[in-house]
Design an enzyme around this catalytic site. Structure first.
Site, PDB file in Angstrom:
ATOM      1  N   SER A  68     -31.120 -50.817  17.957  1.00  0.00           N
ATOM      2  CA  SER A  68     -31.322 -49.202  18.271  1.00  0.00           C
ATOM      3  C   SER A  68     -32.858 -48.964  18.435  1.00  0.00           C
ATOM      4  O   SER A  68     -33.195 -48.079  19.080  1.00  0.00           O
ATOM      5  CB  SER A  68     -30.466 -48.433  17.486  1.00  0.00           C
ATOM      6  OG  SER A  68     -30.985 -48.653  16.186  1.00  0.00           O
ATOM      7  N   HIS A 114     -25.122 -49.359  21.467  1.00  0.00           N
ATOM      8  CA  HIS A 114     -26.099 -49.043  22.429  1.00  0.00           C
ATOM      9  C   HIS A 114     -25.904 -49.780  23.512  1.00  0.00           C
ATOM     10  O   HIS A 114     -26.664 -49.845  24.764  1.00  0.00           O
ATOM     11  CB  HIS A 114     -27.588 -49.351  22.149  1.00  0.00           C
ATOM     12  CG  HIS A 114     -28.062 -48.034  21.110  1.00  0.00           C
ATOM     13  ND1 HIS A 114     -28.493 -46.949  21.369  1.00  0.00           N
ATOM     14  CD2 HIS A 114     -28.077 -48.363  19.734  1.00  0.00           C
ATOM     15  CE1 HIS A 114     -28.579 -46.367  20.339  1.00  0.00           C
ATOM     16  NE2 HIS A 114     -28.366 -47.318  19.159  1.00  0.00           N
ATOM     17  N   LYS A 133     -22.850 -41.793  22.267  1.00  0.00           N
ATOM     18  CA  LYS A 133     -24.133 -42.195  23.168  1.00  0.00           C
ATOM     19  C   LYS A 133     -23.718 -42.524  24.709  1.00  0.00           C
ATOM     20  O   LYS A 133     -23.596 -41.465  25.363  1.00  0.00           O
ATOM     21  CB  LYS A 133     -24.507 -43.688  22.557  1.00  0.00           C
ATOM     22  CG  LYS A 133     -25.351 -43.207  21.208  1.00  0.00           C
ATOM     23  CD  LYS A 133     -25.420 -44.229  20.147  1.00  0.00           C
ATOM     24  CE  LYS A 133     -26.132 -43.740  19.060  1.00  0.00           C
ATOM     25  NZ  LYS A 133     -25.906 -44.492  17.839  1.00  0.00           N
TER      26      LYS A 133
HETATM   27  C1  PLP Z   1     -25.908 -44.292  16.349  1.00  0.00           C
HETATM   28  C2  PLP Z   1     -25.493 -45.500  15.858  1.00  0.00           C
HETATM   29  C3  PLP Z   1     -24.429 -45.517  14.720  1.00  0.00           C
HETATM   30  C4  PLP Z   1     -23.751 -44.461  14.226  1.00  0.00           C
HETATM   31  O1  PLP Z   1     -23.016 -43.831  15.343  1.00  0.00           O
HETATM   32  P1  PLP Z   1     -22.721 -42.320  15.041  1.00  0.00           P
HETATM   33  O2  PLP Z   1     -21.168 -42.064  15.801  1.00  0.00           O
HETATM   34  O3  PLP Z   1     -23.767 -41.438  15.623  1.00  0.00           O
HETATM   35  O4  PLP Z   1     -22.484 -41.994  13.691  1.00  0.00           O
HETATM   36  C5  PLP Z   1     -24.071 -46.886  14.289  1.00  0.00           C
HETATM   37  N1  PLP Z   1     -24.733 -47.842  14.796  1.00  0.00           N
HETATM   38  C6  PLP Z   1     -25.707 -48.138  15.618  1.00  0.00           C
HETATM   39  C7  PLP Z   1     -26.235 -49.202  15.996  1.00  0.00           C
HETATM   40  C8  PLP Z   1     -25.989 -46.850  16.356  1.00  0.00           C
HETATM   41  O5  PLP Z   1     -27.048 -46.757  17.148  1.00  0.00           O
END
Ligand code: PLP
Length: 387
Positions: free
Chosen positions: A176, A204, A236
């Site tokens: 990320s 992602h 996302k």
């Molecule tokens: C954003 C993210 C999460 C968490 O997801 P949310 O739905 O925002 O709680 C978990 N793992 C990765 C790699 C992320 O980038």
């Protein structure tokens, strides 16, 4: 009790203090932040679906049909037809027997790791894995070690004495904060050899990678046999909210029985599930969004390398510019802000010491002109504050 102020003050002095900004108006590249118009390059809305009219309409219809709150946890009476249909569609999309919705990705990771592992089991994660995987490891009571980023060889040595308990290896599909891909072929081969389960958190990658947006696993051609546990998030590229785990019938049934962050929490609003069904069909059908994103990534990387900026080996919309100290990252972020551009500075503990960075993220909703504006601002900045 000891005062909290000294530690807050210390944080401020070492440039690690975090503050929130108030955003008004629609999610998209053009933001209104703290009352000012800004061009944003820090959202994870990679395909520009958070403000898509069809997604908004689906959410409105969902709220009119189901109400706003889900009323209870999934195991009580919170599991609506909208949730159920979305789970079936996500299973189909990922090519897996079952999928299970969680309220957030953070909770999905906590639930999977602590639901599958306990005392006597072993858990391994990449050093750059998301915080929620690390917290899941700590919560699980399994033996937990983090291997240096992408170091399959060392992980192989650690996996050697097989022992009795379960062994789970977890990695982000796309990291990320760096934007690079996990070495999934190597990890899959190693886990098969050592009889460990491989779990990929593709927060992602889903929606972004692969021809049909099925993420890292589509890109690498890996299925449920090689990667038994897939976690995806919906906040996302899908532009909505929530997360899911996809895998075998037995995996999903086990999580329903044992994942505490699934059991002991209120289900997502059904309207969010309805909105996600609309965004899933856009993710699947509108390949042009991924193509446009790839074009913008190339445009940005070419421009940034002409400016002599230190890019990382990333082919994803996450394009970090590592500047070093937290102070410098803040100065660059403020410099861009003066030009009306918002890029967040990422500092420890989110990234290792002395690798503070500007985390530029691109979206299919950006125009070429907007990316050129960012490059222009970065060019000006570099003159005034060289690396
Ligand atoms: C954003 C993210 C999460 C968490 O997801 P949310 O739905 O925002 O709680 C978990 N793992 C990765 C790699 C992320 O980038």
């Amino acid at each position: 009790m000891r005062s909290l102020f000294p530690e807050l003050e210390h944080r401020r002095q070492v440039h690690l203090y975090r503050r929130r900004r108030v955003s008004e108006g629609m999610q998209g590249p053009e933001l209104r932040i703290d009352g000012r118009s800004m061009l944003g390059f820090c959202s994870n809305d990679y395909l520009g679906l958070a403000g898509h009219p069809r997604v908004i309409e689906a959410m409105q219809e969902g709220a009119a049909r189901y109400g706003v709150g889900s009323g209870a946890a999934h195991l009580v009476n919170g599991h609506s037809a909208a949730h159920h249909q979305l789970e079936e569609e996500l299973a189909e999309f990922t090519g897996r027997p079952r999928a299970l919705l969680f309220s957030t990705g953070y909770m999905a990771n906590l639930g999977v790791v602590s639901g599958l592992l306990g005392t006597g089991d072993r858990f391994y994660g990449d050093r750059l894995d998301h915080a929620s995987l690390i917290d899941g490891g700590l919560l699980s009571r399994a033996r937990f070690r983090r291997y240096p980023h992408g170091d399959i060889q060392l992980l192989g040595e650690w996996l050697n004495p097989r022992g009795d308990g379960r062994v789970l290896v977890a990695t982000d599909g796309v990291f990320s904060m760096d934007g690079d891909l996990a070495p999934l072929h190597g990890l899959a081969k190693l886990c098969a050899e050592k009889e460990a389960w491989l779990m990929v958190d593709d927060a992602h990658g889903l929606g972004v990678l692969g021809r049909e947006g099925r993420g890292s696993l589509e890109q690498f051609g890996l299925g449920v046999d090689e990667v038994p546990v897939l976690v995806g998030t919906l906040g996302k590229a899908f532009g909505t909210f929530g997360a899911f785990v996809a895998g075998s019938e037995a995996l999903i049934e086990t999580l329903i029985q044992q994942a505490r962050s699934y059991i002991f929490t209120t289900a997502l609003p059904p309207a969010v599930a309805q909105a996600t069904r609309a965004s899933l069909s856009l993710v699947r059908d509108e390949e042009w969004r991924r193509e446009k994103l790839r074009m913008l990534i190339v445009l940005f990387r070419e421009g940034a390398s002409q400016l002599g900026l230190p890019l990382m080996a990333s082919e994803t919309p996450i394009q970090p510019i590592v500047v070093g100290t937290a102070q410098k990252a803040m100065a660059w972020s403020r410099g861009l802000e003066a030009e009306g551009i918002m890029v967040s500075a990422i500092r420890p503990p989110t990234v290792p010491e002395n690798s503070s960075r500007l985390r530029v993220t691109l979206s299919a909703a950006h125009t070429e002109q907007q990316v050129l504006r960012l490059l222009d601002a970065l060019g000006k900045l570099k003159v005034e504050d060289p690396l």
